[in-house]
Design an enzyme around this catalytic site. Structure first.
Site, PDB file in Angstrom:
ATOM      1  N   CYS A   1       0.725  -1.198   0.077  1.00 11.63           N
ATOM      2  CA  CYS A   1      -0.303   0.082  -0.163  1.00 11.63           C
ATOM      3  C   CYS A   1       1.219   1.174   0.420  1.00 11.63           C
ATOM      4  O   CYS A   1       0.152   2.123   0.046  1.00 11.63           O
ATOM      5  CB  CYS A   1      -0.974   0.537   1.690  1.00 11.63           C
TER       6      CYS A   1
ATOM      7  N   ASN B   1     -10.163   1.202   0.503  1.00  9.87           N
ATOM      8  CA  ASN B   1      -9.317   0.255  -0.533  1.00  9.87           C
ATOM      9  C   ASN B   1      -8.313   0.157  -1.772  1.00  9.87           C
ATOM     10  O   ASN B   1      -8.158  -1.522  -2.097  1.00  9.87           O
ATOM     11  CB  ASN B   1      -7.937  -0.451   0.801  1.00  9.87           C
TER      12      ASN B   1
ATOM     13  N   HIS C   1      -3.096   6.983   2.697  1.00 15.09           N
ATOM     14  CA  HIS C   1      -3.725   5.824   2.427  1.00 15.09           C
ATOM     15  C   HIS C   1      -4.730   5.570   2.934  1.00 15.09           C
ATOM     16  O   HIS C   1      -4.936   5.313   4.010  1.00 15.09           O
ATOM     17  CB  HIS C   1      -2.968   4.698   3.151  1.00 15.09           C
TER      18      HIS C   1
END
Length: 339
Positions: free
Chosen positions: A116, A287, A257
């Site tokens: 990520c 996500n 993020h």
């Protein structure tokens, strides 16, 4: 010639048309809209359902929009980097496929895998390539088809992830007032037990056993990941602020993020920053791993003004984490209308 700095001169993005909302998920696993919204703040996520299409398709769509918006001559692009955890194939690189589809004739391409954190790390790498003087224009893409890794029988993880891609054009500038100012990245190696895919790599190659036992899906221990993410992301933001003498009033935007709304809120609180300064779109996309930061830039581009102080921060499997500091190089309101 003086010092060369790397600036972002445009943003592109793409998400699939298909929307997997919480109501549909509640018919697939034992969950509910209330349960999901309370714990992670996600209402819907985009899913690439078309057969035969992978991450390169998402990345190409985002990059194509970027090229059209900025009007950059494709023949002047020196390099293309795709940050992803879900490549089309083990080899060749997804970046090479994207480059070929875009018809970039004078560029080289490679993939960058840092979970990520991939886009943020790749952006820093591209900035260093620009600052070295060897490259003048680089396309950096964060793209992931996370639905390809998700076990839709696991209610703890299937509610979290979606598919998408975001892209930025990074260019050389002699005006050092703008662009990349600083970065603080770390990897601690503690994360393997808590966030990984058990099979498919060289340690545990694919076999009938691994398929039968559903070992090719993402595995996560949410509580441990949550705890480390909050601590590391907030500490990294504070470190960047300290190193660059930034008070909370000096920071115009934090682009985190987008893993979990509760993580974002906790990081913001620990750093004593207002949520009004935080780019948040997790409710609509979930996500998307390496794509979350560039997709947030894509959504918030119209609000970004020349000179804005922007901090990126991310956390991912490994554990990898960090923060970087950019000064935004253009007024986004005009460019955002070209979506």
């Amino acid at each position: 010639m003086g010092r060369i700095n790397a600036i972002i001169t445009g943003v592109g993005g793409y998400v699939p048309d298909y929307i997997l909302d919480n109501e549909e998920l509640s018919r697939m696993v034992d969950t509910s809209d209330e349960w999901i919204m309370t714990r992670v703040g996600i209402k819907e996520r985009r899913i690439l359902k078309d057969e035969g299409l992978g991450t390169s398709y998402l990345a190409r769509k985002a990059a194509k929009q970027l090229i059209q918006k900025t009007g950059v001559d494709p023949d002047t692009i020196d390099a293309l980097i795709v940050a992803t955890t879900t490549p089309d194939y083990k080899f060749p690189s997804t970046a090479s496929i994207v480059l070929g589809k875009l018809g970039l004739k004078n560029a080289f391409a490679f993939d960058f895998e840092a979970a990520c954190c991939g886009f943020m790390y790749a952006l820093s790498t591209a900035s260093s390539m620009i600052e070295s003087g060897r490259c003048k224009k680089i396309i950096v893409i964060g793209a992931d088809k996370m639905s390809s890794l998700v076990d839709y029988q696991d209610r703890q993880t299937c509610v979290l992830f979606g598919d998408g891609a975001g892209a930025v054009l990074v260019e050389a500038s002699e005006d050092t007032e703008y662009g990349m100012q600083d970065m603080f990245f770390r990897t601690d190696g503690k994360g393997l037990p808590f966030l990984h895919m058990k099979a498919g790599g060289s340690v545990c190659p694919a076999s009938h056993f691994t398929v039968d036992h559903r070992l090719h899906y993402l595995y996560q221990e949410g509580r441990n990941v949550f705890r480390y993410a909050v601590t590391d992301m907030s500490d990294d933001v504070l470190e960047i602020m300290k190193r660059n003498n930034l008070s909370k009033d000096d920071v115009d935007w934090v682009v985190p993020h987008e893993a979990n709304l509760r993580i974002i809120e906790a990081v913001t609180k620990r750093a004593e920053l207002s949520m009004d300064k935080v780019a948040v779109n997790i409710e609509h996309y979930g996500n998307t791993s390496a794509a979350t930061i560039p997709l947030a830039l894509w959504d918030y581009e119209s609000k970004l003004k020349k000179g804005d102080r922007v901090i990126f921060t991310a956390f991912g499997a490994g554990f990898v984490h960090g923060a970087s500091f950019f000064k935004w190089a253009y007024d986004g309101a005009t460019e955002a209308t070209k979506k």
